[in-house]
Enzyme design. Structure first.
Site, PDB file in Angstrom:
ATOM      1  N   LYS A 173       0.910  -1.049  -0.007  1.00 16.85           N
ATOM      2  CA  LYS A 173      -0.095  -0.022  -0.009  1.00 16.85           C
ATOM      3  C   LYS A 173       0.845   1.039  -0.129  1.00 16.85           C
ATOM      4  O   LYS A 173       1.934   1.269   0.437  1.00 16.85           O
ATOM      5  CB  LYS A 173      -0.855   0.102   1.126  1.00 16.85           C
ATOM      6  CG  LYS A 173      -1.805  -1.034   1.142  1.00 16.85           C
ATOM      7  CD  LYS A 173      -2.642  -1.044   2.632  1.00 16.85           C
ATOM      8  CE  LYS A 173      -4.001  -2.152   2.622  1.00 16.85           C
ATOM      9  NZ  LYS A 173      -4.713  -2.238   3.718  1.00 16.85           N
ATOM     10  N   GLY A 174       0.511   2.190  -0.919  1.00 14.36           N
ATOM     11  CA  GLY A 174       1.383   3.542  -0.990  1.00 14.36           C
ATOM     12  C   GLY A 174       0.535   4.594  -0.937  1.00 14.36           C
ATOM     13  O   GLY A 174      -0.901   4.788  -0.780  1.00 14.36           O
ATOM     14  N   GLY A 198      -1.853   4.475  -3.871  1.00  9.31           N
ATOM     15  CA  GLY A 198      -2.728   3.331  -4.088  1.00  9.31           C
ATOM     16  C   GLY A 198      -2.263   2.206  -3.836  1.00  9.31           C
ATOM     17  O   GLY A 198      -0.986   1.758  -3.509  1.00  9.31           O
ATOM     18  N   ASP A 223       9.000  11.289  -3.487  1.00  7.18           N
ATOM     19  CA  ASP A 223       8.895  10.237  -2.357  1.00  7.18           C
ATOM     20  C   ASP A 223      10.120   9.274  -2.381  1.00  7.18           C
ATOM     21  O   ASP A 223       9.766   8.152  -2.477  1.00  7.18           O
ATOM     22  CB  ASP A 223       7.436   9.682  -2.439  1.00  7.18           C
ATOM     23  CG  ASP A 223       7.174   8.974  -1.154  1.00  7.18           C
ATOM     24  OD1 ASP A 223       7.712   9.263   0.035  1.00  7.18           O
ATOM     25  OD2 ASP A 223       6.314   7.869  -1.096  1.00  7.18           O
TER      26      ASP A 223
END
EC number: 2.7.11.1
Length: 638
Positions: free
Chosen positions: A320-321, A324, A435
């Site tokens: 999970k990020g 999505g 990120d």
């Protein structure tokens, strides 16, 4: 009489072809034989070195008097001590590529990308029959692509993009049945495009190509289907007599009719594309319909991805990020993929806008970037499809057994840095990741770093040096200026990369760095203090410390690079291209000395404490938590 003459001509040509084959065979055998005391692999490597200019001395330990080249830098050997890999990417090498490379008959991997090598690609390269990966991209090679490249029947990965290659596409490329990836983009190639066997290919940036081969000003060989076989002489074969002559006429008429049919089909497809408002065009492949753009970016149907992921089952969930969830999927042809199901799929802009952005992202092709395989879009869903990485992410591997050894960690750092260099300095338009963390660095089958999750990164406009938007990232990795102002730049990624280096050193997540030693306060100040006191054993991964399986000098250098990357002021941080050089041992001492003369870090430490390290502020967040804060509106330049 006429048939007899033709027959004699063919016999003569066959005789000379046979002689040529014997010469090729003899030269190959000669490459395997060696007089007493001479290692032909050493000889070949020294010839390669002699033809190159090596400004950084990366090939200095290549010694002509050596018996075994397996200890040389940039050289990989098999268990039988045969040279199977030659990799000198991004070393600023110039000069030419020696034809002697073909004497390394066991080569499987050749990586010479991102250098300044010029000249022609040696025609003899077709002798490397075991070659599986060939990357000569981002150099200055010119001339035609050797026809002999098509003889590399074991080749799976071929990149010749971003050179100055010219001439027509060799038809031999269409016979490479093992080829899975082909990139010939941004050259000066011309003529019609053969039908490639590669599942993924890119030919953009070649303005002289003819997409169908039917254009009136198209020069070169006519486009042919893969199933059609031609005799080597290119002339019809007569067995004699008028009967065969009539047969030849009949065959010629049939071929002409088939050609007209292909032209008609090509014109129909061209007409349909012109009248299609979509930016993609439909093609059929097997039992399913797909949509592709130039470069073979595939559009999937939502139902197909539902079936592949077992209706996005939790059993198939890979992670999970912030953008999505990611699911493992198996396509109808047994290809294993990773499907990212984007959050708020119906609110990510219109279909054309999304497709345009996806197509731009798909052009970011680099060995250390996760390649976009395809996408899916409906009124309520938007999904991205990537190759499946069986070794998972760096974050997951850091917690697994056996632990990653030091050499792999350093290779991961350099590989991830090279991927970011491509995004920042070689991609057009440039891309900011925003990120950078261990969870977004994936590992391929060879434990090479592959930067992922840059798919929806904001694209830099050529006229702007920053982007103001919502703050997206992971707590502990967000640069202070990005968190406070919403302004992101390449230096934002550099900061995140510095934290990634510390994750590789410690084997811990960003917010765990000081907890093991009951440290409080500013995490980066704690790391700096440990480095100044020369107590890096407090910082290094305990598993590495137990085995003492790390290089103390390299550890010290990596921590220094991390501290340079995480300096408070963005202008003081190095560029990613400088980071790559420092990780490879070039220029670190000078950069470090300059940073020590600056007192900017100490002046701003209180500000860092306020922005990044308040345990009360982030007590409910973990490394996997994504921070989404609406950026303040900037009234003007600050």
């Amino acid at each position: 009489m006429e048939s007899t003459i033709v027959m004699m001509m063919m016999i003569t040509r066959s005789f000379f072809c046979f002689l040529g084959f014997l010469c090729l065979l003899c030269s190959s055998v000669h490459g395997l034989l060696s007089p007493k005391g001479v290692n032909f692999e050493v000889q070949a490597l020294m010839d390669i070195k002699a033809s190159l200019h090596d400004p950084h001395g990366v090939l200095d330990n290549w010694d002509r008097d050596a018996v075994d080249p397996c200890s040389w830098t940039m050289v990989t050997c098999s268990s039988e001590n045969f040279v199977i890999g030659l990799g000198t990417p991004s070393q600023n090498l110039s000069g030419t590529l020696s034809p002697s490379i073909t004497n390394l008959t066991n080569l499987r991997i050749v990586l010479l990308q991102n250098n300044n090598i010029k000249g022609k690609i040696p025609a003899e390269i077709g002798r490397l029959t075991r070659l599986e990966t060939l990357d000569l991209s981002d150099n200055f090679f010119h001339g035609e692509i050797p026809f002999s490249v098509g003889y590399l029947q074991s080749l799976q990965y071929l990149r010749l993009n971003n050179n100055s290659l010219s001439g027509v596409f060799p038809l031999s490329l269409s016979n490479m049945t093992q080829l899975a990836f082909l990139d010939l983009s941004y050259n000066n190639l011309s003529g019609p495009v053969p039908r490639f066997a590669a599942k993924t290919f890119s030919i953009v940036g070649n303005p002289l190509i003819c997409p169908t081969g039917t254009e009136p000003d198209c020069n070169g060989t006519t486009l042919i289907p893969m199933s059609m076989n031609l005799n080597q002489t290119g002339v019809p074969l007569y067995a004699g007599g008028s009967r065969n002559h009539k047969m030849a006429i009949a065959v010629g008429s049939s071929v002409g009719t088939v050609s007209l049919i292909f032209i008609a089909v090509g014109l129909f497809l061209w007409w349909r594309q012109r009248h299609n408002q979509n930016t993609f065009f439909d093609v059929k492949d097997g039992n399913h319909h797909e949509e592709v753009s130039l470069g073979n970016l595939r559009r999937f149907g939502f139902r197909e991805l539902q079936i592949a992921t077992n209706n996005f089952s939790s059993k198939n969930l890979l992670g999970k990020g912030g953008y999505g969830n990611v699911y493992k999927g198996i396509l109808g042809d047994s290809t294993v993929v990773a499907v990212k199901r984007l959050k708020d799929g119906g609110a990510l802009g219109g279909e054309i806008q999304f497709q345009t952005e996806v197509e731009m992202i798909s052009l970011a092709v680099h060995r250390n970037l996760l390649r976009l395989y395809g996408f899916c879009i409906t009124q309520t869903e938007k999904l991205l499809v990537y190759p499946y990485m069986s070794n998972g992410s760096v974050a997951s591997r850091m917690k697994a057994k056996p632990v990653l050894d030091w050499s792999i960690r350093k290779r991961i750092a350099i590989g991830a840095a090279r991927g970011l260099v491509y995004l920042h300095e070689q991609c057009d338009p440039k891309i900011i990741h925003r990120d950078v963390k261990a969870a977004n660095i994936l590992l391929d089958d060879y434990c090479e770093a592959v930067v992922g999750d840059f798919g929806l990164a904001k694209l830099l406009d050529h006229q702007d040096s920053h982007v103001t938007t919502a703050v997206r990232g992971t707590v502990g990795h967000i640069a202070p200026e990005y968190l406070s102002t919403g302004q992101s730049s390449e230096k934002t990624d550099v900061f995140g990369f510095g934290i990634l280096l510390l994750e590789l050193v410690t084997g811990q997540r960003a917010f765990e760095f000081g907890k093991a030693a009951n440290q409080k306060g500013v995490m980066l100040d704690w790391v700096k203090k440990i480095h100044q006191e020369k107590k890096l054993e407090l910082l290094v991964d305990k598993e590495l410390l137990k085995k003492k399986s790390y290089d103390e000098i390299e550890l010290d250098e990596m921590v220094r690079v991390a501290l340079l990357c995480t300096q408070y002021l963005p202008g003081h941080r190095p560029k990613m291209s400088e980071v790559v050089r420092m990780l490879e041992g070039d220029g670190l001492a000078e950069k470090w000395e300059a940073s020590q003369r600056s007192d900017s870090v100490s002046k701003c430490s209180n500000r860092i404490n306020e922005l990044m390290s308040s345990s009360d502020r982030y007590s409910d967040l973990t490394d996997d938590s994504s921070l989404l804060v609406q950026a303040m509106e900037l009234s003007g330049p600050r």
